[in-house]
Design an enzyme around this catalytic site. Sequence first.
Site, PDB file in Angstrom:
ATOM      1  N   HIS A 178      60.287  12.826  34.564  1.00 21.17           N
ATOM      2  CA  HIS A 178      59.701  12.966  33.224  1.00 21.17           C
ATOM      3  C   HIS A 178      58.632  11.873  33.093  1.00 21.17           C
ATOM      4  O   HIS A 178      57.653  11.868  33.825  1.00 21.17           O
ATOM      5  CB  HIS A 178      60.851  12.848  32.211  1.00 21.17           C
ATOM      6  CG  HIS A 178      60.538  13.241  30.805  1.00 21.17           C
ATOM      7  ND1 HIS A 178      59.320  13.697  30.391  1.00 21.17           N
ATOM      8  CD2 HIS A 178      61.314  13.221  29.678  1.00 21.17           C
ATOM      9  CE1 HIS A 178      59.370  13.973  29.086  1.00 21.17           C
ATOM     10  NE2 HIS A 178      60.569  13.673  28.636  1.00 21.17           N
ATOM     11  N   HIS A 226      54.989  21.725  36.785  1.00 19.83           N
ATOM     12  CA  HIS A 226      55.472  21.617  35.410  1.00 19.83           C
ATOM     13  C   HIS A 226      56.399  22.772  35.118  1.00 19.83           C
ATOM     14  O   HIS A 226      56.194  23.880  35.606  1.00 19.83           O
ATOM     15  CB  HIS A 226      54.295  21.624  34.418  1.00 19.83           C
ATOM     16  CG  HIS A 226      54.673  21.038  33.108  1.00 19.83           C
ATOM     17  ND1 HIS A 226      55.282  21.776  32.126  1.00 19.83           N
ATOM     18  CD2 HIS A 226      54.574  19.769  32.644  1.00 19.83           C
ATOM     19  CE1 HIS A 226      55.531  20.976  31.101  1.00 19.83           C
ATOM     20  NE2 HIS A 226      55.110  19.757  31.387  1.00 19.83           N
ATOM     21  N   ASP A 272      50.521  13.294  34.094  1.00 21.03           N
ATOM     22  CA  ASP A 272      50.930  12.059  34.744  1.00 21.03           C
ATOM     23  C   ASP A 272      50.081  11.737  35.967  1.00 21.03           C
ATOM     24  O   ASP A 272      50.064  10.600  36.421  1.00 21.03           O
ATOM     25  CB  ASP A 272      52.408  12.133  35.145  1.00 21.03           C
ATOM     26  CG  ASP A 272      53.307  11.775  33.989  1.00 21.03           C
ATOM     27  OD1 ASP A 272      53.012  10.775  33.319  1.00 21.03           O
ATOM     28  OD2 ASP A 272      54.283  12.491  33.730  1.00 21.03           O
TER      29      ASP A 272
HETATM   30  N1  CMC Z   1      55.976  18.428  44.533  1.00 25.70           N
HETATM   31  C1  CMC Z   1      56.432  19.278  45.491  1.00 25.70           C
HETATM   32  N2  CMC Z   1      57.038  20.426  45.207  1.00 25.70           N
HETATM   33  C2  CMC Z   1      57.214  20.745  43.920  1.00 25.70           C
HETATM   34  C3  CMC Z   1      56.770  19.927  42.881  1.00 25.70           C
HETATM   35  C4  CMC Z   1      56.134  18.729  43.220  1.00 25.70           C
HETATM   36  N3  CMC Z   1      55.676  17.893  42.288  1.00 25.70           N
HETATM   37  N4  CMC Z   1      57.065  20.496  41.699  1.00 25.70           N
HETATM   38  C5  CMC Z   1      57.676  21.641  41.985  1.00 25.70           C
HETATM   39  N5  CMC Z   1      57.759  21.786  43.320  1.00 25.70           N
HETATM   40  C6  CMC Z   1      58.329  22.907  44.037  1.00 25.70           C
HETATM   41  C7  CMC Z   1      59.834  22.751  44.176  1.00 25.70           C
HETATM   42  O1  CMC Z   1      60.184  22.054  45.322  1.00 25.70           O
HETATM   43  C8  CMC Z   1      60.247  24.192  44.234  1.00 25.70           C
HETATM   44  O2  CMC Z   1      59.942  24.696  45.499  1.00 25.70           O
HETATM   45  P1  CMC Z   1      60.955  25.668  46.248  1.00 25.70           P
HETATM   46  O3  CMC Z   1      61.067  26.856  45.339  1.00 25.70           O
HETATM   47  O4  CMC Z   1      60.291  25.905  47.546  1.00 25.70           O
HETATM   48  O5  CMC Z   1      62.241  24.885  46.340  1.00 25.70           O
HETATM   49  C9  CMC Z   1      59.298  24.878  43.257  1.00 25.70           C
HETATM   50  O6  CMC Z   1      58.117  24.073  43.256  1.00 25.70           O
HETATM   51  C10 CMC Z   1      59.839  24.959  41.853  1.00 25.70           C
HETATM   52  O7  CMC Z   1      60.266  23.692  41.449  1.00 25.70           O
HETATM   53  P2  CMC Z   1      61.351  23.404  40.338  1.00 25.70           P
HETATM   54  O8  CMC Z   1      61.943  22.049  40.590  1.00 25.70           O
HETATM   55  O9  CMC Z   1      62.275  24.555  40.177  1.00 25.70           O
HETATM   56  O10 CMC Z   1      60.463  23.359  39.048  1.00 25.70           O
HETATM   57  P3  CMC Z   1      60.841  22.637  37.722  1.00 25.70           P
HETATM   58  O11 CMC Z   1      60.386  23.498  36.634  1.00 25.70           O
HETATM   59  O12 CMC Z   1      62.244  22.167  37.654  1.00 25.70           O
HETATM   60  O13 CMC Z   1      59.934  21.337  37.913  1.00 25.70           O
HETATM   61  C11 CMC Z   1      59.048  19.263  37.467  1.00 25.70           C
HETATM   62  C12 CMC Z   1      59.229  20.682  36.958  1.00 25.70           C
HETATM   63  C13 CMC Z   1      58.032  18.553  36.578  1.00 25.70           C
HETATM   64  C14 CMC Z   1      60.396  18.517  37.394  1.00 25.70           C
HETATM   65  C15 CMC Z   1      58.557  19.273  38.924  1.00 25.70           C
HETATM   66  O14 CMC Z   1      57.339  19.968  39.008  1.00 25.70           O
HETATM   67  C16 CMC Z   1      58.410  17.873  39.500  1.00 25.70           C
HETATM   68  O15 CMC Z   1      59.397  17.315  39.992  1.00 25.70           O
HETATM   69  N6  CMC Z   1      57.180  17.282  39.451  1.00 25.70           N
HETATM   70  C17 CMC Z   1      57.000  15.934  39.893  1.00 25.70           C
HETATM   71  C18 CMC Z   1      57.350  14.958  38.771  1.00 25.70           C
HETATM   72  C19 CMC Z   1      56.299  14.952  37.690  1.00 25.70           C
HETATM   73  O16 CMC Z   1      55.108  14.963  37.943  1.00 25.70           O
HETATM   74  N7  CMC Z   1      56.775  14.881  36.429  1.00 25.70           N
HETATM   75  C20 CMC Z   1      55.916  14.831  35.268  1.00 25.70           C
HETATM   76  C21 CMC Z   1      56.034  16.084  34.448  1.00 25.70           C
HETATM   77  S1  CMC Z   1      54.781  16.251  33.180  1.00 25.70           S
HETATM   78  C22 CMC Z   1      55.046  14.940  32.111  1.00 25.70           C
HETATM   79  C23 CMC Z   1      56.402  14.862  31.545  1.00 25.70           C
HETATM   80  O17 CMC Z   1      56.948  15.817  31.031  1.00 25.70           O
HETATM   81  O18 CMC Z   1      56.948  13.767  31.557  1.00 25.70           O
END
Ligand code: CMC
Length: 374
Positions: A220, A259, A310
């Site tokens: 987050h 996201h 971010d």
């Molecule tokens: N790097 C690599 N792979 C990713 C990333 C990433 N940043 N984000 C998603 N994926 C992949 C993930 O591995 C998965 O792949 P697979 O289906 O092959 O396993 C697929 O995309 C779907 O991911 P998910 O975890 O189901 O998606 P989510 O909706 O839970 O993720 C998230 C949202 C923000 C937690 C994630 O994108 C992430 O971990 N990003 C990095 C952390 C980040 O930048 N956070 C800031 C968010 S915006 C500001 C805020 O809200 O604070």
Amino acid sequence: MPGEVQRGLEDVVALESRICFIDGQQGRLIYRGFDIRELAAGSTFEEVSYLLWYGRLPTRTELAGLRQRLEALRSVPEALSRELEALPVSANPMDVLRTAVSALAVFEPEETAPGPSSIGGAQRLTAALPTILGEFQRRRAHLPPLEPRPNLSHAAYLVYALLDREPSELEARAIDVALILHADHELNASTFAARVTASTLSDLYSAITSAIGTLKGPLHGGANERVMEMLEEIGSVDRVEEVVKGKLARHERIMGFGHRVYKVEDPRATILRGWARRLGEAKADLRYSELLERVVQVVHREKGLYPNLDLYSGAVYALMGIPRDLFTPVFAASRVVGWTAHVLEEYDDLRLIRPTSSYVGPTDLSYVPLGERG
Ligand code: CMC
């Protein structure tokens, strides 16, 4: 009967809100009906705060009144300052912030009352967070103690409190825009945590304490700090490909990408990218912009992921000289407005938030007394 499990509550519609709308397909973010692009171009953090709290834009007199109120509420009780002085300078600033808000509730219980009147507490917290962070940062950076400095906008006061200098006009606008962009984001994890706490009719400061703890996590608010660590690890544009591919091969997440709601580029990222570049040009330091541009190309090509805000907020703060471990606290200093707006909305339309889980453990075990278990 409980329905199907939605892990991470993905796509679950938990409540109705009039505060914030995200169109994840079109990449639009709306505060109380206004597009974030327009607000970032023409508004100020104070005006956006008014909008989020009261549901409409202020008149000039109302805005001046809010500015004065926030300025008047900046100082914190001495007893709180003494409490904070007892914390080690090595503490994580998010822990300091969470502790401070929790302690402030003890010193100012009248501000914390749950209910529509807690708008006073919302403004109190918003005004006080830069002071709390400033007092901590000044102590550990050996800067002079924080003295009141009148006639500063909220954004300029934040910079002054943290860095002991007033920002240039460009910096003041950059930080003001960053605060506007971070002020709210629908039912993100920390806002949800705040609403869950408020939905038990607990007090405002408890709700914000929950939210700060939730924002701290790297998935987050903590992502912006990790982005800067990654840029440091990469070092130069010619290493982007190798480092990013290595991370992806190890199934590591690339911070600042992806996201839960946006399926295209986060509109806040687009705006902050421009500010990171503008600041970089003014400081003749385009290192971050160049590295980030290449990272975006490689991550999009390799994973089809788009940047979130971010990815760029860290560069904006770093170019201004804000220490890295204060990036998430700066996020909190803005999001406190959204959190409190949501808590007020929760109080206004209260329904205990209490989902259910699908139990997958055993049910028919027989209890064996301790003495018979060996
Ligand atoms: N790097 C690599 N792979 C990713 C990333 C990433 N940043 N984000 C998603 N994926 C992949 C993930 O591995 C998965 O792949 P697979 O289906 O092959 O396993 C697929 O995309 C779907 O991911 P998910 O975890 O189901 O998606 P989510 O909706 O839970 O993720 C998230 C949202 C923000 C937690 C994630 O994108 C992430 O971990 N990003 C990095 C952390 C980040 O930048 N956070 C800031 C968010 S915006 C500001 C805020 O809200 O604070």
